[in-house]
Write a protein that holds these residues in place. Structure first.
Motif, PDB file in Angstrom:
ATOM      1  N   ASP A  67       0.855  -1.183   0.000  1.00  0.00           N
ATOM      2  CA  ASP A  67       0.000   0.000   0.000  1.00  0.00           C
ATOM      3  C   ASP A  67       0.894   1.237   0.000  1.00  0.00           C
ATOM      4  O   ASP A  67       2.116   1.137   0.164  1.00  0.00           O
ATOM      5  N   ALA A  68       0.296   2.412  -0.154  1.00  0.00           N
ATOM      6  CA  ALA A  68       1.107   3.620  -0.278  1.00  0.00           C
ATOM      7  C   ALA A  68       0.481   4.806   0.442  1.00  0.00           C
ATOM      8  O   ALA A  68      -0.728   4.851   0.674  1.00  0.00           O
ATOM      9  N   LEU A  69       1.341   5.748   0.791  1.00  0.00           N
ATOM     10  CA  LEU A  69       0.920   7.051   1.300  1.00  0.00           C
ATOM     11  C   LEU A  69       1.381   8.088   0.293  1.00  0.00           C
ATOM     12  O   LEU A  69       2.586   8.241   0.042  1.00  0.00           O
ATOM     13  N   LEU A  70       0.431   8.775  -0.328  1.00  0.00           N
ATOM     14  CA  LEU A  70       0.738   9.770  -1.344  1.00  0.00           C
ATOM     15  C   LEU A  70       0.394  11.157  -0.815  1.00  0.00           C
ATOM     16  O   LEU A  70      -0.724  11.389  -0.362  1.00  0.00           O
ATOM     17  N   SER A  71       1.370  12.059  -0.861  1.00  0.00           N
ATOM     18  CA  SER A  71       1.170  13.426  -0.368  1.00  0.00           C
ATOM     19  C   SER A  71       1.374  14.418  -1.504  1.00  0.00           C
ATOM     20  O   SER A  71       2.258  14.242  -2.348  1.00  0.00           O
ATOM     21  N   ILE A  72       0.551  15.452  -1.519  1.00  0.00           N
ATOM     22  CA  ILE A  72       0.650  16.519  -2.511  1.00  0.00           C
ATOM     23  C   ILE A  72       0.848  17.833  -1.774  1.00  0.00           C
ATOM     24  O   ILE A  72       0.113  18.134  -0.826  1.00  0.00           O
ATOM     25  N   HIS A  73       1.849  18.608  -2.200  1.00  0.00           N
ATOM     26  CA  HIS A  73       2.135  19.897  -1.567  1.00  0.00           C
ATOM     27  C   HIS A  73       2.141  20.991  -2.632  1.00  0.00           C
ATOM     28  O   HIS A  73       2.836  20.864  -3.646  1.00  0.00           O
ATOM     29  N   ALA A  74       1.376  22.037  -2.396  1.00  0.00           N
ATOM     30  CA  ALA A  74       1.369  23.167  -3.316  1.00  0.00           C
ATOM     31  C   ALA A  74       2.724  23.865  -3.274  1.00  0.00           C
ATOM     32  O   ALA A  74       3.319  24.024  -2.205  1.00  0.00           O
ATOM     33  N   THR A  99      -9.371   2.211 -10.852  1.00  0.00           N
ATOM     34  CA  THR A  99      -8.568   0.990 -10.840  1.00  0.00           C
ATOM     35  C   THR A  99      -8.864   0.106  -9.639  1.00  0.00           C
ATOM     36  O   THR A  99      -8.193  -0.913  -9.433  1.00  0.00           O
ATOM     37  N   GLY A 100      -9.844   0.487  -8.837  1.00  0.00           N
ATOM     38  CA  GLY A 100     -10.279  -0.367  -7.746  1.00  0.00           C
ATOM     39  C   GLY A 100      -9.508  -0.236  -6.452  1.00  0.00           C
ATOM     40  O   GLY A 100      -9.648  -1.080  -5.560  1.00  0.00           O
ATOM     41  N   TYR A 101      -8.704   0.812  -6.319  1.00  0.00           N
ATOM     42  CA  TYR A 101      -7.977   1.015  -5.070  1.00  0.00           C
ATOM     43  C   TYR A 101      -8.857   1.724  -4.041  1.00  0.00           C
ATOM     44  O   TYR A 101      -9.695   2.547  -4.393  1.00  0.00           O
ATOM     45  N   LYS A 102      -8.635   1.402  -2.782  1.00  0.00           N
ATOM     46  CA  LYS A 102      -9.320   2.102  -1.699  1.00  0.00           C
ATOM     47  C   LYS A 102      -8.478   3.312  -1.313  1.00  0.00           C
ATOM     48  O   LYS A 102      -7.269   3.195  -1.126  1.00  0.00           O
ATOM     49  N   VAL A 103      -9.118   4.451  -1.195  1.00  0.00           N
ATOM     50  CA  VAL A 103      -8.391   5.678  -0.874  1.00  0.00           C
ATOM     51  C   VAL A 103      -9.041   6.357   0.326  1.00  0.00           C
ATOM     52  O   VAL A 103     -10.273   6.400   0.439  1.00  0.00           O
ATOM     53  N   SER A 104      -8.217   6.865   1.205  1.00  0.00           N
ATOM     54  CA  SER A 104      -8.716   7.594   2.377  1.00  0.00           C
ATOM     55  C   SER A 104      -7.894   8.856   2.556  1.00  0.00           C
ATOM     56  O   SER A 104      -6.691   8.869   2.262  1.00  0.00           O
ATOM     57  N   ILE A 105      -8.536   9.912   3.019  1.00  0.00           N
ATOM     58  CA  ILE A 105      -7.839  11.165   3.282  1.00  0.00           C
ATOM     59  C   ILE A 105      -7.350  11.131   4.724  1.00  0.00           C
ATOM     60  O   ILE A 105      -8.146  11.096   5.666  1.00  0.00           O
ATOM     61  N   LEU A 121      -2.911  11.085   1.213  1.00  0.00           N
ATOM     62  CA  LEU A 121      -3.892  10.059   0.905  1.00  0.00           C
ATOM     63  C   LEU A 121      -3.329   8.683   1.232  1.00  0.00           C
ATOM     64  O   LEU A 121      -2.169   8.382   0.911  1.00  0.00           O
ATOM     65  N   GLY A 122      -4.147   7.838   1.857  1.00  0.00           N
ATOM     66  CA  GLY A 122      -3.787   6.450   2.063  1.00  0.00           C
ATOM     67  C   GLY A 122      -4.376   5.626   0.929  1.00  0.00           C
ATOM     68  O   GLY A 122      -5.569   5.716   0.642  1.00  0.00           O
ATOM     69  N   VAL A 123      -3.543   4.854   0.241  1.00  0.00           N
ATOM     70  CA  VAL A 123      -3.975   4.080  -0.925  1.00  0.00           C
ATOM     71  C   VAL A 123      -3.753   2.601  -0.648  1.00  0.00           C
ATOM     72  O   VAL A 123      -2.624   2.169  -0.406  1.00  0.00           O
ATOM     73  N   SER A 124      -4.837   1.821  -0.674  1.00  0.00           N
ATOM     74  CA  SER A 124      -4.754   0.392  -0.357  1.00  0.00           C
ATOM     75  C   SER A 124      -5.129  -0.445  -1.564  1.00  0.00           C
ATOM     76  O   SER A 124      -6.124  -0.182  -2.234  1.00  0.00           O
ATOM     77  N   GLY A 125      -4.317  -1.467  -1.820  1.00  0.00           N
ATOM     78  CA  GLY A 125      -4.585  -2.380  -2.931  1.00  0.00           C
ATOM     79  C   GLY A 125      -3.286  -2.943  -3.466  1.00  0.00           C
ATOM     80  O   GLY A 125      -2.200  -2.428  -3.194  1.00  0.00           O
ATOM     81  N   ASP A 126      -3.376  -4.028  -4.226  1.00  0.00           N
ATOM     82  CA  ASP A 126      -2.190  -4.673  -4.776  1.00  0.00           C
ATOM     83  C   ASP A 126      -1.390  -3.712  -5.648  1.00  0.00           C
ATOM     84  O   ASP A 126      -1.936  -3.055  -6.538  1.00  0.00           O
ATOM     85  N   ASN A 127      -0.088  -3.633  -5.388  1.00  0.00           N
ATOM     86  CA  ASN A 127       0.854  -2.864  -6.198  1.00  0.00           C
ATOM     87  C   ASN A 127       0.593  -1.359  -6.195  1.00  0.00           C
ATOM     88  O   ASN A 127       0.982  -0.659  -7.137  1.00  0.00           O
TER      89      ASN A 127
END
Length: 316
Positions: A67-74, A99-105, A121-127
Motif C-alpha cells: 500500500d502507499a501514502l501519497l502526499s501533494i504539496h502546493a 482501478t479499484g484502489y481504496k483511498v482515504s484522506i 492520501l492512504g492508498v490500499s490495494g495490490d501494487n
C-alpha cells in the motif's frame, strides 16, 4: 497473512490465464470455422490480459506490492499553486477509484481562498506503491489563470511525495522524548472549523524535523495513532534515502517545487499537451489525464525504470 493472500491472488490469476490459453489452443487445433468468431474474441481478450500482466510483471521492486501514502504539496504561488494541488488530488483519486484502489484522506490543509496547501492520501490495494512511484516529483501546470482578471497565462507547481505504507512491518523505535504532539481543531475550506473539539493531531519528530498529522477521525486518539503510523513511514523513508545517498544510488532528489525540477508538464494553453520529461511519453488528451487516465504514464515509467537499471535508456 496479507502477504500470503497477495501471493495467492497472484498465483490464482496466472493459473486462470494458463487455463484460458490452454483452452484456446485446444480450440484452435480443431480448425473448425464454426469457432472462428469465438476464437477471435478470446484472442482479443487474452491480448488485453497479457498486456496488463506484462505490466504487473515489471513491478518487482522490494516494496512495489505494498500500500502507499501519497502526499501533494502546493508550491510557491499562493492560490494558483493551491488550486493546482487540488486538481492533482482529484486526478489521483479518479485514477484510484477507476482501478479499484481504496483511498482515504489522512490529512488535508485547505488554502485560504481556493484549493489545498497539502493533502495525504492512504492508498490500499495490490501494487499501489509500484504503480504510483511514477508520480513522485514536481508537476508543472501552464494555463490561463481563472484567478487573474487580465486572463494571463500562469505557471504553477506542486510536489508529489510517495512512501510505501509498511509501518506495521518495520521495526523502528521512536523515543517519546524525541516527539512533540500538538492538538488543534480540524479546519475545512476557507478556514472554517469542521468540528468543535481539538481532535486533529500533529506529531513532530524533533531530531529530524519530520512531521505527520491526521484530522480525518473525530477521535483524538485515533488521529494520534494514524499520525504515528505516517511518521514511522516517513522516518523509514528518510533513513532509506540517506542509505541510498551514501551508496550513490538515489534516483529521486529532494527538490523544491519550482522551475527546472519538474518531472511532468501539463500545458493547457496555448496548446494541449501533457509530457513526462523523464520518459518522453506525451499525450494531447489533457482532459483525460486530469480525469485520471494515467496508465500510459505509469507503464512508460516502469519500462524506463527497468531500462535505466539495466543501463539501456537512451536520450532518443
Amino acid at each position: 497473512m496479507q502477504k500470503m493472500s497477495r501471493l495467492k491472488n497472484q498465483v490464482d490469476k496466472w493459473n486462470k490465464v494458463y487455463a484460458r490459453v490452454s483452452d484456446a489452443l485446444e480450440l484452435a487445433e480443431l480448425d473448425d470455422p464454426d469457432f472462428a468468431e469465438e476464437m477471435a474474441s478470446e484472442t482479443q481478450a487474452l491480448t488485453k490480459v497479457y498486456d496488463a500482466m506484462s505490466l504487473e510483471a515489471m513491478l518487482s521492486g522490494e516494496y512495489d506490492a505494498e500500500d502507499a501514502l501519497l502526499s501533494i504539496h502546493a508550491g510557491a504561488g499562493g492560490t494558483e499553486a493551491q488550486d493546482w494541488a487540488s486538481i492533482l488530488e482529484r486526478m489521483y483519486v479518479r485514477w484510484m477509484e477507476a482501478t479499484g484502489y481504496k483511498v482515504s484522506i489522512i490529512d488535508k490543509t485547505y488554502g485560504e481562498e481556493a484549493g489545498i496547501k497539502s493533502v495525504t492520501l492512504g492508498v490500499s490495494g495490490d501494487n499501489a506503491y509500484g504503480y504510483l512511484q511514477s508520480e513522485q516529483g514536481v508537476h508543472r501546470l501552464v494555463r490561463i489563470s481563472p484567478y487573474d482578471s487580465n486572463a494571463r497565462r500562469h505557471t504553477s507547481f506542486a510536489k508529489v511525495e510517495l512512501v510505501p505504507d509498511i509501518a506495521d512491518d518495520i521495526e523502528i523505535e521512536i523515543a517519546q522524548s524525541d516527539i512533540r504532539v500538538d492538538v488543534y481543531r480540524a479546519s475545512g475550506p476557507g478556514g472554517q472549523s469542521v468540528n468543535t473539539t481539538d481532535s486533529a493531531v500533529r506529531i513532530t519528530h524533533v531530531p529530524t524535523g519530520i512531521t505527520a498529522q491526521s484530522q480525518n477521525e473525530k477521535s483524538q486518539h485515533k488521529n494520534k495513532e494514524q499520525a504515528m503510523k505516517v511518521l514511522k513511514n516517513r522516518l523509514w523513508e528518510e533513513e532509506r534515502r540517506k542509505q541510498e545517498e551514501e551508496m550513490a544510488e538515489l534516483k529521486g532528489e529532494n527538490v523544491d517545487a519550482g522551475w527546472g525540477n519538474q518531472i511532468r508538464s501539463y500545458v493547457l494553453h496555448p496548446y494541449q499537451m501533457v509530457k513526462d520529461l523523464r520518459t518522453r511519453y506525451e499525450t494531447g488528451n489533457t482532459a483525460g489525464v486530469l480525469d485520471g487516465d494515467l496508465d500510459g504514464f505509469m507503464e512508460s515509467y516502469l519500462r524506463y525504470k527497468i531500462g535505466d537499471e539495466e543501463g539501456e535508456v537512451s536520450d532518443s
